[in-house]
Design a protein around this motif. Sequence first.
Motif, short mmCIF file in Angstrom:
data_model
loop_
_atom_site.label_atom_id
_atom_site.label_comp_id
_atom_site.label_asym_id
_atom_site.label_seq_id
_atom_site.Cartn_x
_atom_site.Cartn_y
_atom_site.Cartn_z
N ALA A 47 76.04 -2.63 -6.00
CA ALA A 47 76.86 -1.64 -5.29
C ALA A 47 76.15 -0.29 -5.29
O ALA A 47 76.13 0.41 -4.27
N SER A 48 75.55 0.06 -6.41
CA SER A 48 74.82 1.32 -6.51
C SER A 48 73.63 1.32 -5.55
O SER A 48 73.38 2.31 -4.86
N SER A 49 72.91 0.21 -5.50
CA SER A 49 71.76 0.09 -4.59
C SER A 49 72.21 0.19 -3.13
O SER A 49 71.56 0.85 -2.32
N GLU A 50 73.32 -0.47 -2.81
CA GLU A 50 73.82 -0.42 -1.44
C GLU A 50 74.24 1.01 -1.07
O GLU A 50 74.01 1.46 0.04
N GLU A 51 74.84 1.71 -2.04
CA GLU A 51 75.24 3.10 -1.79
C GLU A 51 74.00 3.97 -1.55
O GLU A 51 73.97 4.79 -0.63
N LYS A 52 72.97 3.75 -2.37
CA LYS A 52 71.72 4.52 -2.20
C LYS A 52 71.09 4.21 -0.85
O LYS A 52 70.58 5.11 -0.18
N MET A 53 71.12 2.93 -0.45
CA MET A 53 70.57 2.56 0.85
C MET A 53 71.33 3.26 1.98
O MET A 53 70.73 3.73 2.95
N GLY A 54 72.63 3.33 1.84
CA GLY A 54 73.44 4.03 2.83
C GLY A 54 73.07 5.50 2.90
O GLY A 54 72.95 6.08 3.99
N GLN A 55 72.87 6.11 1.73
CA GLN A 55 72.49 7.52 1.70
C GLN A 55 71.12 7.72 2.34
O GLN A 55 70.91 8.67 3.09
N LEU A 56 70.18 6.82 2.02
CA LEU A 56 68.84 6.92 2.60
C LEU A 56 68.89 6.73 4.12
O LEU A 56 68.19 7.43 4.86
N SER A 57 69.71 5.81 4.58
CA SER A 57 69.85 5.59 6.02
C SER A 57 70.37 6.85 6.70
O SER A 57 69.90 7.24 7.77
N THR A 58 71.33 7.50 6.06
CA THR A 58 71.88 8.74 6.60
C THR A 58 70.81 9.82 6.63
O THR A 58 70.67 10.55 7.62
N GLN A 59 70.02 9.92 5.55
CA GLN A 59 68.95 10.92 5.51
C GLN A 59 67.92 10.65 6.61
O GLN A 59 67.45 11.59 7.27
N ILE A 60 67.57 9.38 6.78
CA ILE A 60 66.59 9.03 7.82
C ILE A 60 67.13 9.41 9.21
O ILE A 60 66.42 9.98 10.03
#
Length: 102
Positions: A47-60
């Motif tokens: 869940a933490s990894s998925e949240e980080k991926m979501g944050q990174l996607s938003t940053q990108i």
Amino acid sequence: IAECELQETLLESHSKENSALKCQKKQLLKQMENRRKQIDEENVKKASSEEKMGQLSTQIKNMEDDVSELKKEIDDDENFEKLRNESLNQIKSEISSVESDL
């Protein structure tokens, strides 16, 4: 008496089997609990990894939007420069024309 001794022996044997089975059951329950904890930890990490991926996607996405905006600004600057040069050339041409008329 022999039958009583036989029953007593059987009872002791069953008692030992029962104790062994109870011990096995406790071990299995402990293993299941450990595995459940491990799965819970893995789920938290996932869940933490998925949240980080979501944050990174938003940053990108935000960076892509910024790049797009900068490209637009560059195009606007280039168009402004082009228009300015055209205006300067027109003014120079008019000055030359006025000078030749004099």
